[in-house]
Design an enzyme around this catalytic site. Structure first.
Site, mmCIF file in Angstrom:
data_model
loop_
_atom_site.group_PDB
_atom_site.id
_atom_site.type_symbol
_atom_site.label_atom_id
_atom_site.label_comp_id
_atom_site.label_asym_id
_atom_site.label_seq_id
_atom_site.Cartn_x
_atom_site.Cartn_y
_atom_site.Cartn_z
ATOM 1 N N TYR A 1 4.909 -0.731 7.261
ATOM 2 C CA TYR A 1 3.784 -1.528 7.766
ATOM 3 C C TYR A 1 3.618 -2.815 6.937
ATOM 4 C CZ TYR A 1 -1.061 -2.506 9.260
ATOM 5 O OH TYR A 1 -2.206 -3.086 9.756
ATOM 6 N N ASN B 1 0.847 -1.194 0.000
ATOM 7 C CA ASN B 1 0.000 0.000 0.000
ATOM 8 C C ASN B 1 0.880 1.241 0.000
ATOM 9 O OD1 ASN B 1 -2.433 1.373 0.056
ATOM 10 N ND2 ASN B 1 -2.508 1.437 2.292
ATOM 11 N N LYS C 1 3.807 -6.706 8.114
ATOM 12 C CA LYS C 1 2.658 -7.608 8.028
ATOM 13 C C LYS C 1 2.925 -8.784 7.078
ATOM 14 C CE LYS C 1 0.027 -5.520 10.996
ATOM 15 N NZ LYS C 1 -0.299 -6.196 12.276
HETATM 16 P P1 NAD Z 1 -5.742 -0.050 17.683
HETATM 17 O O1 NAD Z 1 -4.780 1.066 17.569
HETATM 18 O O2 NAD Z 1 -7.149 0.293 17.997
HETATM 19 O O3 NAD Z 1 -5.241 -1.138 18.727
HETATM 20 C C1 NAD Z 1 -3.906 -1.594 18.757
HETATM 21 C C2 NAD Z 1 -3.526 -1.879 20.192
HETATM 22 O O4 NAD Z 1 -2.151 -2.295 20.217
HETATM 23 C C3 NAD Z 1 -3.641 -0.639 21.063
HETATM 24 O O5 NAD Z 1 -4.375 -0.910 22.239
HETATM 25 C C4 NAD Z 1 -2.190 -0.281 21.369
HETATM 26 O O6 NAD Z 1 -2.018 0.384 22.612
HETATM 27 C C5 NAD Z 1 -1.546 -1.666 21.331
HETATM 28 N N1 NAD Z 1 -0.101 -1.539 21.184
HETATM 29 C C6 NAD Z 1 0.563 -0.784 20.282
HETATM 30 N N2 NAD Z 1 1.868 -0.838 20.517
HETATM 31 C C7 NAD Z 1 2.062 -1.641 21.584
HETATM 32 C C8 NAD Z 1 3.204 -2.052 22.324
HETATM 33 N N3 NAD Z 1 4.435 -1.625 22.017
HETATM 34 N N4 NAD Z 1 3.015 -2.875 23.382
HETATM 35 C C9 NAD Z 1 1.774 -3.309 23.733
HETATM 36 N N5 NAD Z 1 0.663 -2.926 23.066
HETATM 37 C C10 NAD Z 1 0.793 -2.099 22.010
HETATM 38 O O7 NAD Z 1 -5.664 -0.841 16.289
HETATM 39 P P2 NAD Z 1 -6.612 -1.943 15.654
HETATM 40 O O8 NAD Z 1 -7.233 -1.342 14.450
HETATM 41 O O9 NAD Z 1 -7.461 -2.570 16.681
HETATM 42 O O10 NAD Z 1 -5.515 -2.980 15.120
HETATM 43 C C11 NAD Z 1 -5.241 -4.217 15.743
HETATM 44 C C12 NAD Z 1 -4.360 -5.045 14.819
HETATM 45 O O11 NAD Z 1 -5.039 -5.287 13.574
HETATM 46 C C13 NAD Z 1 -3.044 -4.369 14.446
HETATM 47 O O12 NAD Z 1 -2.036 -5.335 14.371
HETATM 48 C C14 NAD Z 1 -3.317 -3.801 13.062
HETATM 49 O O13 NAD Z 1 -2.164 -3.627 12.313
HETATM 50 C C15 NAD Z 1 -4.210 -4.887 12.497
HETATM 51 N N6 NAD Z 1 -5.033 -4.447 11.372
HETATM 52 C C16 NAD Z 1 -6.002 -3.519 11.546
HETATM 53 C C17 NAD Z 1 -6.778 -3.122 10.467
HETATM 54 C C18 NAD Z 1 -7.879 -2.103 10.584
HETATM 55 O O14 NAD Z 1 -8.492 -1.789 9.556
HETATM 56 N N7 NAD Z 1 -8.190 -1.590 11.742
HETATM 57 C C19 NAD Z 1 -6.533 -3.675 9.207
HETATM 58 C C20 NAD Z 1 -5.520 -4.621 9.070
HETATM 59 C C21 NAD Z 1 -4.784 -5.010 10.159
#
Ligand code: NAD
Length: 440
Positions: free
Chosen positions: A346, A340, A350
């Site tokens: 990122y 992307n 992933k």
């Molecule tokens: P979010 O930001 O709402 O939640 C992510 C959580 O990870 C947060 O609570 C944050 O505090 C925690 N975190 C970050 N760094 C950390 C660290 N160093 N130690 C401990 N905790 C840590 O994001 P989300 O949208 O819920 O995403 C969750 C997962 O899904 C991620 O891996 C993200 O890359 C993946 N993802 C999300 C989407 C989307 O559209 N939301 C799409 C593809 C993948």
């Protein structure tokens, strides 16, 4: 998060206007609610050999072999016997006539063979061809319906029950156009409580304070697991709230700390004497095109999303901390598959997560454990709320279901992959993306 287009499409006036303009109309998806039947109507079973018919009957659904008068809520087509490209016409011959009798939110599941288990080259070719028809059908279906392919290794028919249950049910609301491969599990499946498939297990979820991670923690708890919820100290209040709401244990750890994996492992050993399910969910984005990508942006994303995942995996695999029968589920992204703009960091992290799954699956299988990944598409969380409004609106629509997914959609898929009944699924990356156009 509010989705104005979705709201307009689901008002009487708005729907009429969008229809006149031939614009897509996303509908509220049928999502699982405890106590509800697996399917919301009859299941049409087509061309099924006895072994598959037995498995489908064992699901406790209302099975028909002719189209019921009020239409069907699901169709299972057994195409495992397709041995050549000529025999692929079973798809239009059996599915075309029933397309108009599919109810809203219908599930179409095609059963095939993993091509590498087919007896001849032409059978392998034909089985691979089914991926194309299954995915294209997913793009043609409307009203929240989905199409998926389950490739069942010969001898693994009973292990396919968990995949069929998932794909026929509301738990797979945002999963379409996917191929799930089922191999024979090392141990015969034990009796399963399908309402609480994770009873008496201990699960660890990272990034559990918000978004998808909080939803995963809740769903694993609903399914019977005792959940250890990990997040950064900065998220202490939210972490405590999530853990308290499910009787879980909050563990405040920054995953990038050099002793993070050891501290988590020590807690799992001392407080729970091991762990059954490990969900690597914590993740961050720091987007910039490569020309503007400074070292800090690059390494911060790689550190959280990939290096911390590798370290924690290593720690739970040491000394049998992940108990036999245990499962790891890591979180990738469709951007790790397709790439992307602005996300070299990122997408590298992933794609690396998928690499970890690929690299460990065989050896974990030998030790009676499993590793899989989910690759979410556009999911409504604070991560996607930060996107520029126009990009966000486009990203929401670019999938077969015409809407963003909810955290629960990823959580249900994680819970399915984590359940002991899914022992036949290993080394796979399942996209939870409503069949996004990206990386298809
Ligand atoms: P979010 O930001 O709402 O939640 C992510 C959580 O990870 C947060 O609570 C944050 O505090 C925690 N975190 C970050 N760094 C950390 C660290 N160093 N130690 C401990 N905790 C840590 O994001 P989300 O949208 O819920 O995403 C969750 C997962 O899904 C991620 O891996 C993200 O890359 C993946 N993802 C999300 C989407 C989307 O559209 N939301 C799409 C593809 C993948």
């Amino acid at each position: 998060m509010s989705d104005p287009y979705f709201r307009i499409a689901n008002s009487a006036l708005g729907r009429a206007a969008l229809r006149r303009l031939s614009l897509p109309i996303p509908v509220p998806l049928r999502r699982y609610r405890p106590g509800e039947p697996l399917t919301d109507g009859p299941v049409l079973l087509l061309n099924a050999a006895d072994d598959l018919a037995e498995v489908v009957h064992s699901l406790g659904v209302d099975v028909h072999t002719r189209t019921p008068p009020n239409g069907c809520a699901a169709v299972v087509l057994d195409a495992r016997g397709v041995r050549s490209s000529r025999e692929l016409d079973v798809v239009p011959r059996l599915l075309s006539p029933i397309m108009r009798s599919l109810r809203p939110h219908a599930r179409v599941v095609t059963a095939g063979l993993p091509p590498n288990t087919a007896a001849t080259t032409s059978a392998a070719v034909a089985q691979r061809a089914l991926e194309g028809s299954t995915r294209s059908l997913g793009r043609e279906l409307r009203d929240g319906a989905t199409s998926n392919l389950v490739q069942i290794e010969p001898g693994a028919e009973h292990d396919a029950q968990s995949a069929l249950r998932f794909l026929l049910s509301g738990r797979s609301a945002y999963v379409s156009g996917q191929v799930v491969r089922v191999t024979a599990a090392p141990e015969p499946p034990a009796p399963i409580d399908w309402d609480r498939p994770l009873d008496s297990t201990v699960a660890l979820v990272t990034g559990a304070a918000n978004g998808i991670g909080a939803s995963i923690a809740r769903v694993l708890s609903r399914d019977g697991a005792q959940v250890v919820c990990v997040d950064t100290p900065a998220q202490n209040d939210a972490l405590r709230d999530v853990a308290a709401s499910i009787g879980g244990h909050p563990l405040s750890v920054d995953l990038t700390d050099s002793d993070a994996a050891d501290r988590i492992a020590a807690h799992l050993r001392q407080a729970h004497d091991g762990v059954d399910v490990v969900v690597h969910n914590a993740g961050i984005t720091r987007d910039k095109t490569l020309v503007r990508m400074d070292a800090d942006r690059w390494s911060s994303v790689l550190d959280v999303n990939l290096t911390a995942t590798e370290r924690l995996t290593e720690a739970v695999l040491a000394d049998g901390l992940l108990r036999e029968g245990g499962a790891i589920v890591a979180t990738s992204s469709i951007n790790g598959i397709a790439g992307n703009r602005g996300q070299t960091n990122y997408a590298a992290s992933k794609a690396g997560v998928i690499g970890l799954v690929d690299a460990l699956a065989a050896s974990l299988r030998d030790s009676g454990r499993r590793i899989n990944a989910v690759a979410p598409g556009f999911i409504e969380t604070r991560l996607t709320a930060r996107m520029p409004a126009f990009t966000r609106e486009v990203a929401r629509r670019l999938n077969s279901l015409g809407q963003g997914g909810q955290p629960i959609d990823v959580a249900e898929t994680v819970a399915w992959l984590a359940a002991p009944a899914t022992a036949g699924v290993n080394g796979q990356t399942i996209r939870v993306c409503g069949q996004a156009l990206l990386g298809a």
